[in-house]
Design a protein around this motif. Structure first.
Motif, PDB file in Angstrom:
ATOM      1  N   VAL A  53       0.324 -24.649  45.153  1.00 21.60           N
ATOM      2  CA  VAL A  53      -0.292 -25.193  43.933  1.00 21.60           C
ATOM      3  C   VAL A  53      -0.297 -24.140  42.821  1.00 21.60           C
ATOM      4  CG1 VAL A  53      -2.360 -26.226  42.960  1.00 21.60           C
ATOM      5  CG2 VAL A  53      -1.679 -26.797  45.276  1.00 21.60           C
ATOM      6  N   THR A  54      -0.515 -22.884  43.177  1.00 24.49           N
ATOM      7  CA  THR A  54      -0.505 -21.820  42.166  1.00 24.49           C
ATOM      8  C   THR A  54       0.871 -21.690  41.526  1.00 24.49           C
ATOM      9  OG1 THR A  54      -2.223 -20.616  43.386  1.00 24.49           O
ATOM     10  CG2 THR A  54      -0.965 -19.374  41.756  1.00 24.49           C
ATOM     11  N   LEU A  55       1.927 -21.805  42.333  1.00 26.24           N
ATOM     12  CA  LEU A  55       3.287 -21.749  41.781  1.00 26.24           C
ATOM     13  C   LEU A  55       3.539 -22.938  40.852  1.00 26.24           C
ATOM     14  CD1 LEU A  55       5.305 -20.641  44.939  1.00 26.24           C
ATOM     15  CD2 LEU A  55       4.871 -19.286  42.881  1.00 26.24           C
ATOM     16  N   ILE A  56       3.050 -24.117  41.240  1.00 32.62           N
ATOM     17  CA  ILE A  56       3.205 -25.298  40.374  1.00 32.62           C
ATOM     18  C   ILE A  56       2.464 -25.090  39.055  1.00 32.62           C
ATOM     19  CG2 ILE A  56       2.629 -27.740  40.145  1.00 32.62           C
ATOM     20  CD1 ILE A  56       3.064 -27.986  43.173  1.00 32.62           C
ATOM     21  N   ILE A  57       1.238 -24.573  39.126  1.00 33.01           N
ATOM     22  CA  ILE A  57       0.465 -24.312  37.906  1.00 33.01           C
ATOM     23  C   ILE A  57       1.172 -23.290  37.028  1.00 33.01           C
ATOM     24  CG2 ILE A  57      -1.706 -23.331  37.048  1.00 33.01           C
ATOM     25  CD1 ILE A  57      -3.077 -24.538  39.497  1.00 33.01           C
ATOM     26  N   MET A  58       1.765 -22.278  37.649  1.00 30.00           N
ATOM     27  CA  MET A  58       2.463 -21.236  36.882  1.00 30.00           C
ATOM     28  C   MET A  58       3.660 -21.824  36.139  1.00 30.00           C
ATOM     29  SD  MET A  58       3.998 -17.628  38.283  1.00 30.00           S
ATOM     30  CE  MET A  58       5.125 -18.439  39.415  1.00 30.00           C
ATOM     31  N   VAL A  59       4.454 -22.653  36.814  1.00 31.15           N
ATOM     32  CA  VAL A  59       5.639 -23.245  36.173  1.00 31.15           C
ATOM     33  C   VAL A  59       5.220 -24.193  35.048  1.00 31.15           C
ATOM     34  CG1 VAL A  59       7.617 -24.747  36.550  1.00 31.15           C
ATOM     35  CG2 VAL A  59       7.062 -22.986  38.234  1.00 31.15           C
ATOM     36  N   ILE A  60       4.228 -25.042  35.316  1.00 29.53           N
ATOM     37  CA  ILE A  60       3.787 -25.984  34.285  1.00 29.53           C
ATOM     38  C   ILE A  60       3.207 -25.245  33.079  1.00 29.53           C
ATOM     39  CG2 ILE A  60       2.157 -27.831  33.771  1.00 29.53           C
ATOM     40  CD1 ILE A  60       2.427 -28.774  36.617  1.00 29.53           C
ATOM     41  N   SER A  61       2.430 -24.199  33.316  1.00 29.85           N
ATOM     42  CA  SER A  61       1.856 -23.427  32.203  1.00 29.85           C
ATOM     43  C   SER A  61       2.945 -22.802  31.353  1.00 29.85           C
ATOM     44  CB  SER A  61       0.922 -22.341  32.757  1.00 29.85           C
ATOM     45  OG  SER A  61      -0.129 -22.894  33.488  1.00 29.85           O
ATOM     46  N   LEU A  62       4.004 -22.302  32.024  1.00 25.76           N
ATOM     47  CA  LEU A  62       5.113 -21.707  31.282  1.00 25.76           C
ATOM     48  C   LEU A  62       5.807 -22.754  30.417  1.00 25.76           C
ATOM     49  CD1 LEU A  62       7.010 -19.301  30.733  1.00 25.76           C
ATOM     50  CD2 LEU A  62       8.307 -19.987  32.765  1.00 25.76           C
ATOM     51  N   PHE A  70      -2.260 -32.033  33.522  1.00 23.89           N
ATOM     52  CA  PHE A  70      -2.366 -30.644  33.982  1.00 23.89           C
ATOM     53  C   PHE A  70      -3.813 -30.286  34.315  1.00 23.89           C
ATOM     54  CE2 PHE A  70      -3.176 -26.181  32.815  1.00 23.89           C
ATOM     55  CZ  PHE A  70      -2.384 -25.557  33.769  1.00 23.89           C
ATOM     56  N   HIS A  71      -4.747 -30.677  33.456  1.00 26.05           N
ATOM     57  CA  HIS A  71      -6.156 -30.379  33.709  1.00 26.05           C
ATOM     58  C   HIS A  71      -6.675 -31.135  34.931  1.00 26.05           C
ATOM     59  CE1 HIS A  71      -6.311 -29.405  29.158  1.00 26.05           C
ATOM     60  NE2 HIS A  71      -6.060 -28.317  29.859  1.00 26.05           N
ATOM     61  N   PHE A  72      -6.181 -32.348  35.143  1.00 24.32           N
ATOM     62  CA  PHE A  72      -6.570 -33.095  36.347  1.00 24.32           C
ATOM     63  C   PHE A  72      -6.060 -32.390  37.595  1.00 24.32           C
ATOM     64  CE2 PHE A  72      -5.776 -36.280  39.609  1.00 24.32           C
ATOM     65  CZ  PHE A  72      -7.046 -36.834  39.734  1.00 24.32           C
ATOM     66  N   LEU A  73      -4.861 -31.798  37.517  1.00 25.22           N
ATOM     67  CA  LEU A  73      -4.341 -31.008  38.628  1.00 25.22           C
ATOM     68  C   LEU A  73      -5.265 -29.828  38.934  1.00 25.22           C
ATOM     69  CD1 LEU A  73      -2.089 -30.146  40.647  1.00 25.22           C
ATOM     70  CD2 LEU A  73      -0.992 -28.938  38.735  1.00 25.22           C
ATOM     71  N   ILE A 132      -2.958 -15.727  34.901  1.00 23.47           N
ATOM     72  CA  ILE A 132      -3.773 -15.737  36.114  1.00 23.47           C
ATOM     73  C   ILE A 132      -2.958 -16.197  37.319  1.00 23.47           C
ATOM     74  CG2 ILE A 132      -5.750 -16.839  37.234  1.00 23.47           C
ATOM     75  CD1 ILE A 132      -6.515 -14.667  35.285  1.00 23.47           C
ATOM     76  N   SER A 133      -2.079 -17.187  37.124  1.00 19.19           N
ATOM     77  CA  SER A 133      -1.248 -17.673  38.227  1.00 19.19           C
ATOM     78  C   SER A 133      -0.289 -16.584  38.719  1.00 19.19           C
ATOM     79  CB  SER A 133      -0.458 -18.907  37.783  1.00 19.19           C
ATOM     80  OG  SER A 133      -1.326 -19.941  37.390  1.00 19.19           O
ATOM     81  N   CYS A 134       0.318 -15.850  37.784  1.00 26.23           N
ATOM     82  CA  CYS A 134       1.227 -14.759  38.177  1.00 26.23           C
ATOM     83  C   CYS A 134       0.477 -13.696  38.977  1.00 26.23           C
ATOM     84  CB  CYS A 134       1.867 -14.144  36.939  1.00 26.23           C
ATOM     85  SG  CYS A 134       3.006 -15.239  36.065  1.00 26.23           S
ATOM     86  N   VAL A 135      -0.717 -13.330  38.519  1.00 27.86           N
ATOM     87  CA  VAL A 135      -1.505 -12.325  39.231  1.00 27.86           C
ATOM     88  C   VAL A 135      -1.917 -12.836  40.608  1.00 27.86           C
ATOM     89  CG1 VAL A 135      -3.640 -10.975  39.187  1.00 27.86           C
ATOM     90  CG2 VAL A 135      -2.315 -11.270  37.096  1.00 27.86           C
ATOM     91  N   GLN A 136      -2.252 -14.102  40.709  1.00 23.05           N
ATOM     92  CA  GLN A 136      -2.666 -14.653  41.998  1.00 23.05           C
ATOM     93  C   GLN A 136      -1.507 -14.686  42.991  1.00 23.05           C
ATOM     94  OE1 GLN A 136      -4.528 -18.436  41.397  1.00 23.05           O
ATOM     95  NE2 GLN A 136      -6.301 -17.583  40.335  1.00 23.05           N
ATOM     96  N   VAL A 137      -0.293 -14.951  42.504  1.00 21.55           N
ATOM     97  CA  VAL A 137       0.869 -14.927  43.394  1.00 21.55           C
ATOM     98  C   VAL A 137       1.103 -13.506  43.911  1.00 21.55           C
ATOM     99  CG1 VAL A 137       3.373 -15.238  43.514  1.00 21.55           C
ATOM    100  CG2 VAL A 137       1.958 -16.961  42.390  1.00 21.55           C
ATOM    101  N   LEU A 138       1.017 -12.515  43.019  1.00 22.56           N
ATOM    102  CA  LEU A 138       1.156 -11.119  43.455  1.00 22.56           C
ATOM    103  C   LEU A 138       0.068 -10.752  44.456  1.00 22.56           C
ATOM    104  CD1 LEU A 138       1.987  -9.355  40.044  1.00 22.56           C
ATOM    105  CD2 LEU A 138       3.561  -9.873  41.916  1.00 22.56           C
ATOM    106  N   LEU A 139      -1.161 -11.174  44.172  1.00 22.10           N
ATOM    107  CA  LEU A 139      -2.272 -10.904  45.085  1.00 22.10           C
ATOM    108  C   LEU A 139      -2.042 -11.542  46.446  1.00 22.10           C
ATOM    109  CD1 LEU A 139      -5.529 -11.266  42.960  1.00 22.10           C
ATOM    110  CD2 LEU A 139      -4.868  -9.297  44.312  1.00 22.10           C
TER     111      LEU A 139
END
Length: 426
Positions: free
Chosen positions: A195-204, A220-223, A286-293
């Protein structure tokens, strides 16, 4: 001519009879095979029916055994708690030997009087009695309590209040099998990553290519709302099964759910359009940082579990943890920037709430103030959590350095003393 026709007619009749015989024989064979398969299936069903009845009997016995075992466990915990309270009261009676205290009604007065008479019969001094009670508390009770803590999650646990509200009943959510617990924990981690990867792509995409369209923003907000709600439920189930998730990170997800709900219902006003681009950039970062984390913490947790220094149900978290300092800590600056971004969001939202040109609706001015306060609370919680972790780790390192200095000074002193008494030393 008639004879030849009669001969042909007899030949055709023989062929038909032969084909009928062959077809009838093939049909009988196929029917016999089907009958045999049905008989075999019928025997299998009868055998399964008998074994299933045995299975249900054992299942009822196991469920009854789990309930009885849980009741015994609760009784033992209650007895330990009562004994601790009795020791506290008795120690206070020893320190202040006032007869008036014995006349006050207490829950275990008879037991306390018995212990006191027993101590007096053994001619123990008050100090000896205190030592004996402290020994009981520190060694016997503590050992038993530690044992109960270790086995606690091998027994069915009642669901939390949040789960009872969501599920609407006392539905059992305990996973007693260790391998199943591990699989559930792994599915939680994979769910967060996907889900974090999906959020990252959609945000981009939403911040660069896709133009402003309120319906897509609402999706997006519902996601985000669905994601954080699911996280809170899954984490509650993990906690019931023994996962030690810090209170702040669970509260963080609850607060984030409220925040995304407000963003979902925010109308397409000037204030929303001003904050929209900033919010997508924030979500992307935040999504990029969470993926690294995730990848960093996953590898680190694997090493800690292999060394036996981490619990099996320890999960990766969006923030800074004490066990992360065992390895590289290069992610701390990225987290700190993310926390400052939350503070900046709070600042921008507050300015929008007091700007009547950006948000003329008084109701939404108040809601934007609430949203600003939410981002500020997230900043404070994340920042102080990271500060406390780093502070604790630095104090541990200072303690280790002081211990090494003390040991070094002791060795130097020992060598000097040996040299001073050595008769061969010149």
């Amino acid at each position: 001519m008639a004879a030849s026709e009669q001969l042909q007619s007899n030949t055709v009749t023989k062929r038909r009879r032969k084909r009928s015989t062959i077809s009838s024989t093939a049909f009988d064979v196929e029917a016999q095979e089907l009958i045999e398969k049905w008989e075999e299936l019928s025997n299998d069903i009868n055998s399964f029916k008998n074994s299933h009845e045995i299975y249900l009997t054992h299942l009822e016995e196991i469920e009854k055994l789990k309930k009885d075992h849980r009741i015994q466990f609760n009784k033992i915990e209650t007895k330990i708690k009562n004994l601790n309270e009795s020791i506290d009261v008795h120690q206070s009676l020893i320190i202040v030997p006032d007869e008036q205290q014995l006349n006050t009604p207490t829950k275990d007065k008879s037991e306390l009087l018995r212990i006191r008479r027993d101590s007096e019969r053994k001619k123990e001094t008050p100090e000896e009695r205190i030592v004996r009670l402290s020994t009981i508390r520190e060694h016997l009770i503590k050992q038993r309590s530690d044992y109960l803590k270790r086995i606690k999650y091998t027994l069915p646990q009642p669901p939390e209040r949040y789960l009872r509200i969501i599920l609407g009943s006392e539905l059992p959510v305990s996973i007693l099998d260790k391998s199943t617990q591990w699989k559930y924990k792994e599915s939680y981690e994979e769910f967060k990553l996907r889900v974090t990867l999906i959020i990252m792509v959609i945000s981009l995409l939403m911040s660069t290519i896709i133009p402003t369209y309120r319906a897509l923003d609402a999706v997006f907000h519902f996601l985000l709302v669905w994601y954080y709600c699911t996280l809170t439920i899954r984490e509650s189930i993990l906690v019931v099964n023994g996962s030690k998730i810090q209170f702040w990170w669970r509260l963080h997800h609850f607060i984030s759910t409220i925040c995304t709900c407000i963003l979902l219902i925010w109308p397409s006003t000037k204030s929303y359009k001003i904050f929209r681009q900033q919010h997508y950039i924030f979500s992307l970062y935040i999504s990029c940082v969470q993926v690294l984390l995730y990848y960093y913490q996953r590898g680190l947790l694997y090493r800690l579990r292999a060394l036996g220094e981490s619990d099996e149900l320890q999960i990766s978290i969006e923030g800074f943890q004490s066990w992360m300092l065992r390895g590289l800590s290069f992610l701390a600056p990225f987290l700190f920037i993310g926390y400052l971004f939350e503070l900046y969001n709070a600042y921008v939202l507050y300015n929008l709430s007091i700007d009547s040109n950006a948000e003329p609706n008084p109701d939404w001015q108040f809601i934007l103030k609430i949203l600003s306060a939410i981002f500020f609370i997230l900043f404070l919680g994340n920042f102080f959590t990271m500060y406390m972790v780093i502070r604790r780790k630095i104090s541990e390192r200072i303690h280790d350095i002081q211990w090494l200095q003390h040991r070094y000074e002791s060795v130097k002193t020992l060598v000097k003393r040996i040299q001073s008494v050595n008769p061969f030393h010149k």
